[in-house]
Design a protein around this motif. Structure first.
Motif, PDB file in Angstrom:
ATOM      1  N   SER A 166       0.845  -1.205   0.000  1.00 58.35           N
ATOM      2  CA  SER A 166       0.000   0.000   0.000  1.00 58.35           C
ATOM      3  C   SER A 166       0.872   1.245   0.000  1.00 58.35           C
ATOM      4  CB  SER A 166      -0.929   0.006   1.219  1.00 58.35           C
ATOM      5  OG  SER A 166      -1.868  -1.036   1.133  1.00 58.35           O
ATOM      6  N   TYR A 167       1.894   1.239   0.846  1.00 60.96           N
ATOM      7  CA  TYR A 167       2.810   2.384   0.871  1.00 60.96           C
ATOM      8  C   TYR A 167       3.679   2.392  -0.383  1.00 60.96           C
ATOM      9  CZ  TYR A 167       6.456   5.623   2.298  1.00 60.96           C
ATOM     10  OH  TYR A 167       7.342   6.678   2.342  1.00 60.96           O
ATOM     11  N   LEU A 168       3.999   1.212  -0.894  1.00 63.54           N
ATOM     12  CA  LEU A 168       4.796   1.138  -2.115  1.00 63.54           C
ATOM     13  C   LEU A 168       4.101   1.863  -3.264  1.00 63.54           C
ATOM     14  CD1 LEU A 168       7.260   0.013  -3.649  1.00 63.54           C
ATOM     15  CD2 LEU A 168       5.951  -2.088  -4.040  1.00 63.54           C
ATOM     16  N   LYS A 169       2.792   1.733  -3.343  1.00 65.59           N
ATOM     17  CA  LYS A 169       2.049   2.426  -4.400  1.00 65.59           C
ATOM     18  C   LYS A 169       2.204   3.934  -4.285  1.00 65.59           C
ATOM     19  CE  LYS A 169      -1.475  -1.181  -4.942  1.00 65.59           C
ATOM     20  NZ  LYS A 169      -2.906  -1.536  -4.764  1.00 65.59           N
ATOM     21  N   LYS A 170       2.248   4.444  -3.055  1.00 66.83           N
ATOM     22  CA  LYS A 170       2.431   5.886  -2.854  1.00 66.83           C
ATOM     23  C   LYS A 170       3.825   6.326  -3.300  1.00 66.83           C
ATOM     24  CE  LYS A 170      -0.766   6.062   1.074  1.00 66.83           C
ATOM     25  NZ  LYS A 170      -0.928   6.385   2.519  1.00 66.83           N
ATOM     26  N   VAL A 171       4.819   5.517  -2.955  1.00 62.39           N
ATOM     27  CA  VAL A 171       6.187   5.828  -3.374  1.00 62.39           C
ATOM     28  C   VAL A 171       6.299   5.803  -4.889  1.00 62.39           C
ATOM     29  CG1 VAL A 171       8.589   5.038  -3.308  1.00 62.39           C
ATOM     30  CG2 VAL A 171       7.196   4.958  -1.224  1.00 62.39           C
ATOM     31  N   VAL A 172       5.708   4.795  -5.508  1.00 67.25           N
ATOM     32  CA  VAL A 172       5.789   4.649  -6.964  1.00 67.25           C
ATOM     33  C   VAL A 172       5.022   5.768  -7.664  1.00 67.25           C
ATOM     34  CG1 VAL A 172       5.160   3.167  -8.911  1.00 67.25           C
ATOM     35  CG2 VAL A 172       6.190   2.166  -6.856  1.00 67.25           C
ATOM     36  N   SER A 173       3.904   6.181  -7.081  1.00 64.88           N
ATOM     37  CA  SER A 173       3.156   7.297  -7.658  1.00 64.88           C
ATOM     38  C   SER A 173       3.998   8.569  -7.662  1.00 64.88           C
ATOM     39  CB  SER A 173       1.857   7.520  -6.867  1.00 64.88           C
ATOM     40  OG  SER A 173       1.173   8.659  -7.356  1.00 64.88           O
ATOM     41  N   TYR A 174       4.715   8.789  -6.570  1.00 71.44           N
ATOM     42  CA  TYR A 174       5.617   9.948  -6.513  1.00 71.44           C
ATOM     43  C   TYR A 174       6.725   9.798  -7.553  1.00 71.44           C
ATOM     44  CZ  TYR A 174       8.872  13.435  -4.780  1.00 71.44           C
ATOM     45  OH  TYR A 174       9.716  14.518  -4.686  1.00 71.44           O
ATOM     46  N   TRP A 175       7.268   8.605  -7.645  1.00 68.75           N
ATOM     47  CA  TRP A 175       8.348   8.331  -8.603  1.00 68.75           C
ATOM     48  C   TRP A 175       7.884   8.592 -10.034  1.00 68.75           C
ATOM     49  CZ3 TRP A 175      10.859   2.751  -8.905  1.00 68.75           C
ATOM     50  CH2 TRP A 175      12.084   2.832  -9.589  1.00 68.75           C
ATOM     51  N   ARG A 176       6.669   8.131 -10.336  1.00 70.17           N
ATOM     52  CA  ARG A 176       6.152   8.231 -11.705  1.00 70.17           C
ATOM     53  C   ARG A 176       5.732   9.647 -12.067  1.00 70.17           C
ATOM     54  NH1 ARG A 176       4.620   9.088 -16.039  1.00 70.17           N
ATOM     55  NH2 ARG A 176       3.463   7.745 -17.504  1.00 70.17           N
ATOM     56  N   ASN A 177       5.177  10.375 -11.119  1.00 72.83           N
ATOM     57  CA  ASN A 177       4.517  11.641 -11.458  1.00 72.83           C
ATOM     58  C   ASN A 177       5.220  12.901 -10.958  1.00 72.83           C
ATOM     59  OD1 ASN A 177       2.157  10.320 -12.675  1.00 72.83           O
ATOM     60  ND2 ASN A 177       1.698   9.669 -10.578  1.00 72.83           N
ATOM     61  N   GLN A 178       6.091  12.778  -9.952  1.00 74.05           N
ATOM     62  CA  GLN A 178       6.699  13.980  -9.382  1.00 74.05           C
ATOM     63  C   GLN A 178       8.231  13.951  -9.383  1.00 74.05           C
ATOM     64  OE1 GLN A 178       3.666  13.544  -5.915  1.00 74.05           O
ATOM     65  NE2 GLN A 178       4.471  15.623  -5.735  1.00 74.05           N
ATOM     66  N   PHE A 179       8.818  12.801  -9.223  1.00 77.17           N
ATOM     67  CA  PHE A 179      10.272  12.695  -9.171  1.00 77.17           C
ATOM     68  C   PHE A 179      10.874  13.146 -10.500  1.00 77.17           C
ATOM     69  CE2 PHE A 179      14.156  10.125  -9.875  1.00 77.17           C
ATOM     70  CZ  PHE A 179      14.907  10.542  -8.790  1.00 77.17           C
ATOM     71  N   ASP A 180      11.863  14.017 -10.438  1.00 79.69           N
ATOM     72  CA  ASP A 180      12.494  14.582 -11.636  1.00 79.69           C
ATOM     73  C   ASP A 180      13.924  14.054 -11.734  1.00 79.69           C
ATOM     74  OD1 ASP A 180      13.578  16.106 -13.653  1.00 79.69           O
ATOM     75  OD2 ASP A 180      12.637  17.977 -13.007  1.00 79.69           O
ATOM     76  N   TRP A 181      14.127  12.999 -12.521  1.00 77.30           N
ATOM     77  CA  TRP A 181      15.438  12.393 -12.640  1.00 77.30           C
ATOM     78  C   TRP A 181      16.452  13.333 -13.282  1.00 77.30           C
ATOM     79  CZ3 TRP A 181      19.064   9.802 -10.833  1.00 77.30           C
ATOM     80  CH2 TRP A 181      20.042   9.160 -11.581  1.00 77.30           C
TER      81      TRP A 181
END
Length: 469
Positions: A107-122
Motif C-alpha cells: 500500500s505504501y509502495l504504491k504511494k512511493v511509486v506514484s511519486y516516482w512516476r509523477n513527481q520525481f524529476d530524474w
C-alpha cells in the motif's frame, strides 16, 4: 585479586538458578577455550597486495593509467522506458495490519511509486549528482568511477586526503550530505575527499571474472589513491566499506594514517563468549560498559534473532545472486521495494511496525529514489549482489584478512540502531590500536545518509586525535 573478590560477591548475590547457569557456562567456556587454543591459527601482520585482472578476456599487460572526467547523463528514452515499466507493475495486496513485518508494504509502495512516476524529476537529480566532479580510471581491467572533492582553500587550514567507501544497497550518493561538512568548513581542518563506487556498483564497471572479493576491491582502491598521488591518507567506511577499508589498512598500513568505521565486526572467540555468558551479570569483569549491556542484552532476542529475521537476503545473495537478481533488475518497482525495505529496517528495526516503514523520517523520497536510480540506470543490481557470493564462497574466517590484525590508528563509531552492536572489548581483538570509540546518540546502519553531522563530528575528532599523536 580485586576482580575475583568482586566476582565472588556478584556470584553470591545471584539466585541459585542463575548461579547454576554461570557455573555451567564457565565449564562450557573452558571447553571452548581449550578447543580454540588447540586450533588457533598463527596471526599475520600484513596481507600481500598481489595483483589481479577482472576485465573481459585476457590481460593485455598494458594498463591505461589516465584519469578521465565523467558526467552522469540521462535521456528521454531512458525515462520513457522507466515510466512504461512502472505503468505495467502488478501489485499484491498486503495482509491486514502487516505494516513492514512481511517486507515492503505494497500500500505504501504504491504511494512511493506514484511519486516516482509523477513527481520525481530524474533530470534534476542528475544535475544534483553532477554537483561534484566525477572521474573514471582503468584499474586491473575495470573502469573505476569516483568523485573527487577538493575543499576551497583557506589560509592556515590543513587539508588531509580521505577516502569514503559505501556498502550495499547504497552508493557514493550516500555521502552527498556529509561531503560539505568535511570539505567546505571553517574548521582548521578540512578533507580532500575521494569517494569511489565499488566495482559492480553504480558507475564502476562490474568484474567479468569470478572471485572478485573485498581484498580485490581494497587493492584497486589502494591503486586509485596511489594514482591520485596520495602516499598517506585516512579511510572511512560502513557495511562493505568497513571491510574494504579494513583490508586496505591490512595491505598497506604505512599508507593509512587512520581508519574510521561505523560498522564494527569482531572475531569470534573466548572473550566474546565470556561477555555473552556473564556480561549481563558482571559486565565490568568481561570488559563491557553499562551502555554495552543495554545494547546487547537480552543477547538472543536483541541480536541473534533480529539478525536471523533480517538476513534472508544475505543467504540468497551469497548463494544464487543471479537468480534473484533477474527480477529486481528487470522491474523498477521490484528494485525499489528490494532496496528501500533495507533503508527502512536497517535505519531502525522498529520501523517494521509502521505502515510507511518510517522511510521519510530520515530521508526524502528524492534522495531515496536517486539511490535506486543509480542501480536502475546502470543495471548494476545483479553485479552488486554477486559481491556477497564472492566474499562468502568459503568460510570468511579462514581468509588471510581474518588472521591479520589491524594496527593502524582506528576510530569506531557505534550507532545505537546498527544491526549488531560490537563493544570496544570485542573490537580490540581485531583492531589493536583503537584511539577513539564513541557511543552515538542516534542513527542506524546508513550513518552518513542518516546522521551526517554526527558522523562528521566523530570522524573529525578522531582525525585530530591521530594528528596530535
Amino acid at each position: 585479586m580485586e576482580r575475583l573478590v568482586i566476582f565472588k560477591q556478584a556470584f553470591c548475590n545471584l539466585e541459585p538458578a542463575q548461579q547454576q547457569v554461570v557455573i555451567g557456562s564457565a565449564v562450557a567456556g573452558g571447553l571452548i577455550l581449550a578447543y580454540s587454543l588447540l586450533n588457533k591459527k598463527r596471526e599475520v601482520r600484513t596481507i600481500p597486495v598481489g595483483e589481479g585482472w577482472w576485465g573481459a578476456g585476457e590481460n593485455p599487460q598494458i594498463e591505461d593509467h589516465k584519469i578521465y572526467s565523467f558526467e552522469v547523463q540521462t535521456s528521454d528514452d531512458e525515462i520513457t522506458d522507466l515510466h512504461e515499466r512502472i505503468d505495467r507493475t502488478r501489485y499484491t495486496d498486503p495482509l491486514e495490519n502487516a505494516c513492514f513485518q512481511y517486507g515492503f508494504n505494497s500500500s505504501y509502495l504504491k504511494k512511493v511509486v506514484s511519486y516516482w512516476r509523477n513527481q520525481f524529476d530524474w533530470k534534476k537529480q542528475v544535475v544534483v549528482l553532477n554537483k561534484y566532479p566525477h572521474f573514471k580510471t582503468n584499474i586491473e581491467g575495470l573502469d573505476i568511477h569516483f568523485i573527487h572533492v577538493r575543499p576551497p582553500r583557506s589560509e592556515g587550514q590543513r587539508v588531509l586526503p580521505l577516502m569514503l567507501v559505501h556498502g550495499w544497497p547504497g552508493s557514493f550518493f550516500e555521502f552527498y550530505r556529509i561531503l560539505p561538512l568535511l570539505t567546505d568548513t571553517q574548521d582548521d581542518l578540512a578533507f580532500e575527499v575521494i569517494c569511489p563506487s565499488i566495482p559492480g556498483y553504480g558507475f564502476s564497471e562490474a568484474p567479468h571474472k569470478q572471485d572478485f572479493d573485498s581484498l580485490a576491491a581494497a587493492r584497486i582502491f589502494l591503486t586509485l589513491m596511489e594514482r591520485l598521488g596520495f602516499s598517506q591518507f585516512y579511510l572511512q567506511g560502513g557495511d562493505w566499506g568497513s571491510l574494504i577499508t579494513t583490508n586496505m589498512a591490512q595491505m598497506k598500513p604505512q599508507c593509512v594514517k587512520g581508519l574510521h568505521l561505523n560498522m564494527i565486526s569482531a572475531q569470534r572467540g573466548f572473550k566474546m563468549l565470556m561477555s555473552i555468558l556473564f556480561g549481563r551479570y558482571v559486565p565490568c569483569l568481561v570488559g563491557l560498559t553499562r551502555e554495552d549491556v543495554r545494547r546487547l542484552f537480552p543477547f538472543m532476542e536483541k541480536n541473534v534473532y533480529e539478525i536471523l529475521r533480517e538476513t534472508g537476503y544475505f543467504h540468497i545473495q551469497a548463494t544464487k545472486p543471479d537468480t534473484a537478481g533477474c527480477g529486481v533488475n528487470d522491474s523498477p518497482v521490484g528494485l525499489a521495494a528490494y532496496i528501500l525495505e533495507k533503508f527502512s529496517t536497517w535505519t531502525d528495526l522498529k520501523n517494521r511496525n509502521l505502515e510507511d516503514g518510517g522511510l521519510e523520517r530520515k530521508f526524502s523520497l528524492d534522495d531515496l529514489l536517486t539511490n535506486v536510480m543509480i542501480y536502475w540506470t546502470t543495471g548494476s543490481m545483479v553485479s552488486s549482489m554477486r559481491f556477497y557470493k564472492e566474499n562468502l564462497k568459503t568460510n570468511i574466517e579462514d581468509r588471510v584478512d581474518s588472521r591479520t590484525g589491524i594496527f593502524v590508528p582506528t576510530g569506531l563509531a557505534a550507532f545505537p540502531e546498527e544491526l549488531m552492536h560490537c563493544p570496544r572489548s570485542w573490537a580490540e581483538m581485531r583492531y589493536r590500536n583503537i584511539c577513539s570509540y564513541s557511543y552515538l546518540s542516534r542513527g542506524g546502519h546508513f550513518a552518513a545518509f542518516e546522521e551526517p553531522q554526527l558522523l562528521a563530528n566523530d570522524l573529525v575528532q578522531f582525525v585530530k586525535k591521530v594528528e596530535k599523536l
